[in-house]
Structures are given as structure tokens and as C-alpha cells.
Enzyme design. Structure first.
Site, PDB file in Angstrom:
ATOM      1  N   ASP A 177     -50.413  41.966  73.271  1.00 17.79           N
ATOM      2  CA  ASP A 177     -49.759  40.799  72.420  1.00 17.79           C
ATOM      3  C   ASP A 177     -49.683  41.966  70.776  1.00 17.79           C
ATOM      4  O   ASP A 177     -50.482  41.998  70.280  1.00 17.79           O
ATOM      5  CB  ASP A 177     -50.441  39.381  72.369  1.00 17.79           C
ATOM      6  CG  ASP A 177     -49.359  38.585  71.224  1.00 17.79           C
ATOM      7  OD1 ASP A 177     -49.332  37.755  70.895  1.00 17.79           O
ATOM      8  OD2 ASP A 177     -48.566  39.199  70.667  1.00 17.79           O
ATOM      9  N   ASP A 231     -46.177  31.054  69.464  1.00 19.91           N
ATOM     10  CA  ASP A 231     -46.885  31.942  68.261  1.00 19.91           C
ATOM     11  C   ASP A 231     -47.517  30.255  67.282  1.00 19.91           C
ATOM     12  O   ASP A 231     -46.621  30.305  66.429  1.00 19.91           O
ATOM     13  CB  ASP A 231     -46.644  32.898  67.617  1.00 19.91           C
ATOM     14  CG  ASP A 231     -46.780  33.925  68.607  1.00 19.91           C
ATOM     15  OD1 ASP A 231     -45.988  35.361  68.790  1.00 19.91           O
ATOM     16  OD2 ASP A 231     -48.003  34.429  68.982  1.00 19.91           O
TER      17      ASP A 231
HETATM   18  C1  DX5 Z   1     -49.358  37.484  66.451  1.00 20.76           C
HETATM   19  C2  DX5 Z   1     -48.810  36.688  66.904  1.00 20.76           C
HETATM   20  C3  DX5 Z   1     -48.380  37.741  69.312  1.00 20.76           C
HETATM   21  C4  DX5 Z   1     -46.911  38.283  67.164  1.00 20.76           C
HETATM   22  C5  DX5 Z   1     -45.426  39.015  67.789  1.00 20.76           C
HETATM   23  O1  DX5 Z   1     -49.761  36.473  65.516  1.00 20.76           O
HETATM   24  O2  DX5 Z   1     -49.620  36.468  68.407  1.00 20.76           O
HETATM   25  O3  DX5 Z   1     -47.276  37.415  69.099  1.00 20.76           O
HETATM   26  O4  DX5 Z   1     -45.321  37.491  67.448  1.00 20.76           O
HETATM   27  O5  DX5 Z   1     -44.471  39.652  67.396  1.00 20.76           O
HETATM   28  P1  DX5 Z   1     -44.079  41.441  67.436  1.00 20.76           P
HETATM   29  O6  DX5 Z   1     -44.137  42.280  68.679  1.00 20.76           O
HETATM   30  O7  DX5 Z   1     -43.548  42.033  66.171  1.00 20.76           O
HETATM   31  O8  DX5 Z   1     -45.959  42.390  67.055  1.00 20.76           O
HETATM   32 ZN    ZN Z   2     -48.961  35.562  70.082  1.00 13.34          ZN
END
Ligand code: DX5
Ligand code: ZN
Length: 210
Positions: free
Chosen positions: A170, A32
Site C-alpha cells: 500500500d 483509508d
Molecule cells: C496512505 C494510505 C494509502 C494511500 C495510497 O496513508 O494508507 O492507502 O492512500 O495512495 P497512493 O496510491 O496515492 O499512494
Molecule cells: Zn491505505
């Protein structure tokens, strides 16, 4: 269904998180990358550290304005995917071609509130659509139901037209939301997986989407 793990919510050391993650069955590391511009958070230094330890195939999620800069920065890590946001809406066609010319599969990411018709012109040529089920910027948020309409639309379009893109979702994917999205190809999960023993959490997700 494949699992891509995000370590954005890692609360110990990056070395510990990545040492554990490298030993799991996670299909990808979901990197990320946030530039503090497209989203307020900046994770560039953290992700540079993560890459030092990573041994998994790479699924790079660019939440950045200067897409060119980050394509160039990460190409040498030979990622499986580089995905950028359709909302950046700056020369999408040229950026798709640039990623593909590097032999890297290209994805377009779509926020929950974005009109999915923006993707139409690109669906034939892209390799992945990253359906955001949270507003990008941080981990640990709750799953947003708007994502289900986007997923349904993309799966239908792909069937009707013989497109080849993978559908990835996601944000907020946990054991109690994954059954909502068991028709996608790849799920990203961050805080749920790293909140326990990583492999056990991944197996719980896999069991729920059989
Ligand atoms: C948010 C990111 C996601 C996030 C997912 O901006 O793109 O990939 O890190 O994390 P969780 O599973 O905790 O929502
Ligand atoms: Zn992400």
C-alpha cells in the site's frame, strides 16, 4: 493479483469518484481511515461519505489509535478485511480476536521503518499483512524500497510455515512500480488510478503484473 482502490486523493465530489469506482473491476474499495491521532490527517467524515456510495467489497485500513472504537463503528458494513497497525501496539492479540469473532478477516499493517519481527507472534492467526510502502497519512507519495524486504520476508515465512495470510502492499503503486511487487496478493493504488479513467488505469496495473 487483486486491486484495492483508495479514493483518498479524490479531487472532485465523493459521489463522482464513487460512481465511477463502482463501475470498475476493482476487487475492493480500500477505505483509508485516519483519526488525526495515529496520523495527523483526519479522514473519518470523508470515509463516512464514501461508504454512503460504496458498492464494492471493503478492505478497511485503520490508521487510528482507538482501534476498538473503529472496529465497532465499521463492523455493520460487513467488510472483508479490517486492518490495524502493529505500531499501535496496544493489545494486538485481543484486537485480532475481536475482529475475527465478528466474522471479519483481520490484517496487521506495518510501516516501512518498523521491525517486521514485531509481527512474528501473530502470523499464524492473521488473514492479511498490509505492507506499507509509504509512511501512512496521505496519498500521492513515492514508493519506498524498504517495503520489498518486508514482502520477501513475509512470502518466505508463509511458505516455510504454511501460514495463510494474504500479502497486500500500500502506497505509491503506479504503472512504474507495480512490477517491483508482482509477487503480492493484493495491491492498493489511489492517486494513480483516480488520476485517469479508473478502469483504464486498473487495466494498466493488471497488465503490468501478469
Ligand atoms: C496512505 C494510505 C494509502 C494511500 C495510497 O496513508 O494508507 O492507502 O492512500 O495512495 P497512493 O496510491 O496515492 O499512494
Ligand atoms: Zn491505505
Amino acid at each position: 493479483m487483486k486491486v484495492a482502490t483508495s479514493v483518498l486523493s479524490c479531487s472532485t465530489t465523493i459521489e463522482d469518484c464513487m460512481t465511477e469506482l463502482n463501475q470498475t473491476s476493482s476487487n475492493y474499495l480500500h477505505l483509508d481511515v485516519m483519526d488525526g491521532n495515529f496520523v495527523t490527517n483526519n479522514t473519518v467524515d470523508m470515509m463516512d461519505k464514501v461508504l454512503k456510495y460504496n458498492q464494492l467489497p471493503l478492505d478497511i485500513h485503520l490508521m487510528v489509535k482507538d482501534v476498538d472504537y473503529y472496529i465497532t463503528k465499521y463492523q455493520s458494513f460487513h467488510p472483508d478485511y479490517i486492518t490495524f497497525h502493529i505500531e499501535v501496539s496496544k493489545e494486538t492479540e485481543r484486537l485480532i480476536k475481536k475482529v475475527k469473532s465478528l466474522g471479519i478477516k483481520v490484517g496487521l499493517a506495518l510501516n516501512p521503518e518498523t521491525d517486521i519481527s514485531l509481527l512474528e507472534p501473530y502470523l499464524r492467526e492473521i488473514d492479511l499483512v498490509l505492507v506499507m510502502s509509504v509512511t501512512p497519512g496521505k496519498g500521492g507519495q513515492s514508493f519506498r524500497m524498504e517495503a520489498l524486504n518486508h514482502i520477501q520476508y513475509l512470502i518466505q515465512k508463509r511458505e516455510e510455515n504454511g501460514y495463510h495470510y494474504q500479502v497486500e502492499v500500500d502506497g505509491g503503486i503506479k504503472d512504474d512500480t507495480i512490477s517491483l511487487v508482482n509477487n503480492v496478493d493484493i495491491v492498493v493504488s489511489g492517486s494513480y488510478i483516480i488520476s485517469g479513467i479508473y478502469e483504464e488505469q486498473i487495466q494498466k496495473l493488471r497488465k503490468k503484473c501478469k
